[in-house]
Design a protein around this motif. Structure first.
Motif, PDB file in Angstrom:
ATOM      1  N   SER A 105       8.822  18.839   5.437  1.00 57.97           N
ATOM      2  CA  SER A 105       7.507  18.536   4.886  1.00 57.97           C
ATOM      3  C   SER A 105       6.534  18.164   6.000  1.00 57.97           C
ATOM      4  O   SER A 105       6.946  17.730   7.077  1.00 57.97           O
ATOM      5  CB  SER A 105       7.654  17.360   3.901  1.00 57.97           C
ATOM      6  N   ASP A 106       5.261  18.331   5.737  1.00 58.99           N
ATOM      7  CA  ASP A 106       4.233  17.926   6.685  1.00 58.99           C
ATOM      8  C   ASP A 106       3.532  16.652   6.240  1.00 58.99           C
ATOM      9  O   ASP A 106       2.537  16.250   6.823  1.00 58.99           O
ATOM     10  CB  ASP A 106       3.201  19.046   6.847  1.00 58.99           C
ATOM     11  N   THR A 107       4.050  16.072   5.170  1.00 58.92           N
ATOM     12  CA  THR A 107       3.395  14.906   4.594  1.00 58.92           C
ATOM     13  C   THR A 107       4.415  13.790   4.444  1.00 58.92           C
ATOM     14  O   THR A 107       5.547  14.039   4.042  1.00 58.92           O
ATOM     15  CB  THR A 107       2.829  15.247   3.200  1.00 58.92           C
ATOM     16  N   ALA A 108       4.031  12.583   4.801  1.00 60.02           N
ATOM     17  CA  ALA A 108       4.934  11.447   4.662  1.00 60.02           C
ATOM     18  C   ALA A 108       4.407  10.488   3.614  1.00 60.02           C
ATOM     19  O   ALA A 108       3.207  10.278   3.497  1.00 60.02           O
ATOM     20  CB  ALA A 108       5.084  10.721   5.994  1.00 60.02           C
ATOM     21  N   LEU A 109       5.328   9.937   2.839  1.00 53.29           N
ATOM     22  CA  LEU A 109       4.997   8.894   1.886  1.00 53.29           C
ATOM     23  C   LEU A 109       5.460   7.574   2.485  1.00 53.29           C
ATOM     24  O   LEU A 109       6.622   7.413   2.816  1.00 53.29           O
ATOM     25  CB  LEU A 109       5.731   9.161   0.567  1.00 53.29           C
ATOM     26  N   LEU A 110       4.535   6.656   2.686  1.00 49.22           N
ATOM     27  CA  LEU A 110       4.880   5.357   3.246  1.00 49.22           C
ATOM     28  C   LEU A 110       4.541   4.267   2.252  1.00 49.22           C
ATOM     29  O   LEU A 110       3.412   4.209   1.749  1.00 49.22           O
ATOM     30  CB  LEU A 110       4.072   5.061   4.512  1.00 49.22           C
ATOM     31  N   VAL A 111       5.521   3.433   1.958  1.00 42.06           N
ATOM     32  CA  VAL A 111       5.250   2.234   1.183  1.00 42.06           C
ATOM     33  C   VAL A 111       5.226   1.097   2.196  1.00 42.06           C
ATOM     34  O   VAL A 111       6.220   0.802   2.843  1.00 42.06           O
ATOM     35  CB  VAL A 111       6.331   2.008   0.107  1.00 42.06           C
ATOM     36  N   ILE A 146      11.816  -2.158  21.544  1.00 35.08           N
ATOM     37  CA  ILE A 146      10.466  -2.653  21.800  1.00 35.08           C
ATOM     38  C   ILE A 146       9.727  -1.534  22.508  1.00 35.08           C
ATOM     39  O   ILE A 146      10.068  -1.190  23.646  1.00 35.08           O
ATOM     40  CB  ILE A 146      10.482  -3.920  22.680  1.00 35.08           C
ATOM     41  N   ASP A 147       8.771  -0.938  21.828  1.00 31.01           N
ATOM     42  CA  ASP A 147       8.086   0.205  22.435  1.00 31.01           C
ATOM     43  C   ASP A 147       6.841   0.551  21.623  1.00 31.01           C
ATOM     44  O   ASP A 147       6.428  -0.213  20.754  1.00 31.01           O
ATOM     45  CB  ASP A 147       9.045   1.399  22.524  1.00 31.01           C
ATOM     46  N   MET A 148       6.269   1.723  21.915  1.00 33.83           N
ATOM     47  CA  MET A 148       5.078   2.172  21.207  1.00 33.83           C
ATOM     48  C   MET A 148       5.418   2.481  19.749  1.00 33.83           C
ATOM     49  O   MET A 148       6.410   3.138  19.464  1.00 33.83           O
ATOM     50  CB  MET A 148       4.534   3.434  21.858  1.00 33.83           C
ATOM     51  N   ALA A 149       4.545   2.034  18.846  1.00 32.60           N
ATOM     52  CA  ALA A 149       4.802   2.199  17.412  1.00 32.60           C
ATOM     53  C   ALA A 149       5.032   3.661  17.038  1.00 32.60           C
ATOM     54  O   ALA A 149       5.930   3.980  16.260  1.00 32.60           O
ATOM     55  CB  ALA A 149       3.640   1.617  16.606  1.00 32.60           C
ATOM     56  N   GLY A 150       4.240   4.560  17.615  1.00 27.23           N
ATOM     57  CA  GLY A 150       4.365   5.977  17.276  1.00 27.23           C
ATOM     58  C   GLY A 150       5.710   6.543  17.677  1.00 27.23           C
ATOM     59  O   GLY A 150       6.323   7.316  16.935  1.00 27.23           O
ATOM     60  N   ASN A 162       0.846  -1.187   0.000  1.00 32.87           N
ATOM     61  CA  ASN A 162       0.000   0.000   0.000  1.00 32.87           C
ATOM     62  C   ASN A 162       0.881   1.236   0.000  1.00 32.87           C
ATOM     63  O   ASN A 162       1.885   1.266   0.700  1.00 32.87           O
ATOM     64  CB  ASN A 162      -0.857   0.042   1.265  1.00 32.87           C
ATOM     65  N   VAL A 163       0.496   2.209  -0.775  1.00 31.11           N
ATOM     66  CA  VAL A 163       1.202   3.485  -0.734  1.00 31.11           C
ATOM     67  C   VAL A 163       0.304   4.475  -0.017  1.00 31.11           C
ATOM     68  O   VAL A 163      -0.824   4.718  -0.442  1.00 31.11           O
ATOM     69  CB  VAL A 163       1.539   3.989  -2.153  1.00 31.11           C
ATOM     70  N   HIS A 164       0.783   4.985   1.093  1.00 25.46           N
ATOM     71  CA  HIS A 164       0.007   5.960   1.864  1.00 25.46           C
ATOM     72  C   HIS A 164       0.666   7.321   1.760  1.00 25.46           C
ATOM     73  O   HIS A 164       1.875   7.432   1.917  1.00 25.46           O
ATOM     74  CB  HIS A 164      -0.019   5.596   3.355  1.00 25.46           C
ATOM     75  N   ILE A 165      -0.136   8.317   1.526  1.00 27.11           N
ATOM     76  CA  ILE A 165       0.359   9.692   1.633  1.00 27.11           C
ATOM     77  C   ILE A 165      -0.456  10.348   2.730  1.00 27.11           C
ATOM     78  O   ILE A 165      -1.660  10.561   2.588  1.00 27.11           O
ATOM     79  CB  ILE A 165       0.233  10.428   0.295  1.00 27.11           C
ATOM     80  N   VAL A 222      -2.289   4.865  10.210  1.00 26.14           N
ATOM     81  CA  VAL A 222      -1.710   3.934   9.238  1.00 26.14           C
ATOM     82  C   VAL A 222      -0.985   2.793   9.946  1.00 26.14           C
ATOM     83  O   VAL A 222      -1.026   1.647   9.518  1.00 26.14           O
ATOM     84  CB  VAL A 222      -0.737   4.688   8.298  1.00 26.14           C
ATOM     85  N   ILE A 223      -0.326   3.091  11.051  1.00 22.22           N
ATOM     86  CA  ILE A 223       0.473   2.061  11.715  1.00 22.22           C
ATOM     87  C   ILE A 223      -0.351   1.282  12.736  1.00 22.22           C
ATOM     88  O   ILE A 223       0.180   0.504  13.510  1.00 22.22           O
ATOM     89  CB  ILE A 223       1.724   2.660  12.387  1.00 22.22           C
ATOM     90  N   GLY A 224      -1.658   1.477  12.743  1.00 20.21           N
ATOM     91  CA  GLY A 224      -2.512   0.701  13.627  1.00 20.21           C
ATOM     92  C   GLY A 224      -2.461   1.166  15.068  1.00 20.21           C
ATOM     93  O   GLY A 224      -2.473   0.364  15.993  1.00 20.21           O
TER      94      GLY A 224
END
Lengths: 206, 159
Positions: free
Chosen positions: A164-170, A146-150, A45-48, A57-59
């Motif tokens: 930037s204020d926007t991240a591209l995640l593949v 090992i910690d919080m995903a965020g 998935n490509v998320h912007i 996005v990371i649950g």
């Protein structure tokens, strides 16, 4: 000026998805060899997403994960993360080390296993991407926590955040048989590298 | 109980009895400010120390631009600046094995930039839980100004 990432069209997104597909395909093969079990992956998935929304996005930013971080340097730079739920981490350890885990305690040896998994996934992903784009890139020594995903993902986001204020995640998910190895494998290119990727493929960002 | 969620590189205000929450602070710093007389509270999830030269699209991201904006929003809601006090949490180093390059030392640099900005605005820091190697989730109560900090390895504490 709006963020160039927000102007990507469907075709350009599909190009990113395809690069992710090739990279993750190589990574899945490498992981299969390591584990001597068939590992499949889903089409990435490509998320912007804006920085404020990234935890969706990371649950969930508070989700406890085993996180492996690799910094990518070279003509294309960025950050890579492998994130596994602790259940999935134990599942992988069981396959690799042949011992089952009851609790959430991980030894130094366990952690180095995940650093090595990160190395193998990252290295094969990058070499595929490097062949595809004809750009040189290499990964740092992996780091693990090992910690919080965020909190873990924040390490990669600050490289993006300065510009930037926007991240591209593949984002890729891996499977072993019918078990979803509940995991995310993220590549977050730095903002200026997004343009480099497209240029190397002859795609005009306009 | 109403919870106001503050995302990464974001800020918001709340009034009694609301709670401000931000989740998964790593190297980022949660800056919690309150005027206990009016019970107007504010929380910023600061990601980086100092804004670059260019015009800033999102001032909530940087310590030196987020805190003045937060204070202004609180004043618009009736808070008085010289009654404000602050509490801090975050600024951890998530990966201990990485080389100590500047970008990796971002946690301590964030904390330092937050303290400088608060000093410039004459807002005293009453308590802090910063540094270390753990991610934090924080709840800031507009009722009494208590800051509840949850970590994975060290449980819950209130400052």
């Amino acid at each position: 000026m709006t963020d160039p990432l927000l102007r990507l069209n469907e075709f350009q997104l599909s190009v990113l998805r395809e690069i992710g597909n090739i990279g993750a395909g190589h990574a899945a093969t490498a992981l299969s060899v390591l584990m001597q079990k068939e590992i499949d992956m889903q089409v990435p998935n490509v998320h912007i997403v804006s920085l404020q929304e990234i935890d969706e996005v990371i649950g969930g930013a508070e989700q406890l994960v085993m996180g492996v971080f690799l910094r990518v340097e070279g003509e294309i730079s960025g950050s890579m993360f492998l994130m596994l739920t602790l259940e999935s981490a134990k599942f992988l350890l069981q396959i690799l080390m042949g011992e089952s885990r009851q609790d959430d305690q991980f030894s130094e040896m366990d952690l180095s296993v995940f650093m090595e998994i990160g190395n193998i996934l990252g290295g094969s992903y990058l070499s595929a991407m490097s062949d595809f784009t004809n750009k040189q890139m290499h990964a740092s020594v992996p780091a693990v926590a090992i910690d919080m995903a965020g909190a873990i993902l924040g390490v990669g986001l600050m490289h993006i955040g300065q510009y930037s204020d926007t991240a591209l995640l593949v984002d890729t998910e891996f499977w072993q048989g019918n078990n979803n190895v509940d995991s995310h494998f993220f590549f977050l290119p730095d903002p200026d590298s997004v343009e480099t990727i497209f240029k190397s493929l002859g795609v005009d960002l306009g | 109980m109403n919870i106001v969620k503050v995302g990464m590189a974001d800020l918001d205000t709340a009034t009694d009895p609301e709670i401000l929450r931000t989740v998964g602070l790593g190297s980022c710093v949660g800056v919690a400010i309150i005027d206990l007389n009016t019970k107007v509270a504010g929380l910023a999830h600061v990601m980086l120390p100092i804004a670059g030269k260019e015009a800033v699209e999102n001032p909530a991201k940087f310590a030196d631009t987020a805190i003045p904006l937060l204070v202004e929003k609180m004043r618009n809601n009736g808070a008085i600046q010289n009654r404000m006090i602050a509490k801090l949490a975050g600024g951890a180093q998530m990966f201990t094995t990485l080389n100590q390059s500047d970008l990796i030392r971002i946690g301590p640099r964030n904390v330092e930039a937050v303290k400088q900005t608060l000093a410039r605005l004459n807002i005293p820091i009453r308590a802090e839980d910063t540094g270390g190697n753990s991610g934090r989730t924080i709840d800031f109560s507009s009722v009494d100004g208590s800051l509840t900090i949850r970590t994975v390895s060290q449980g819950v504490k209130v400052i």
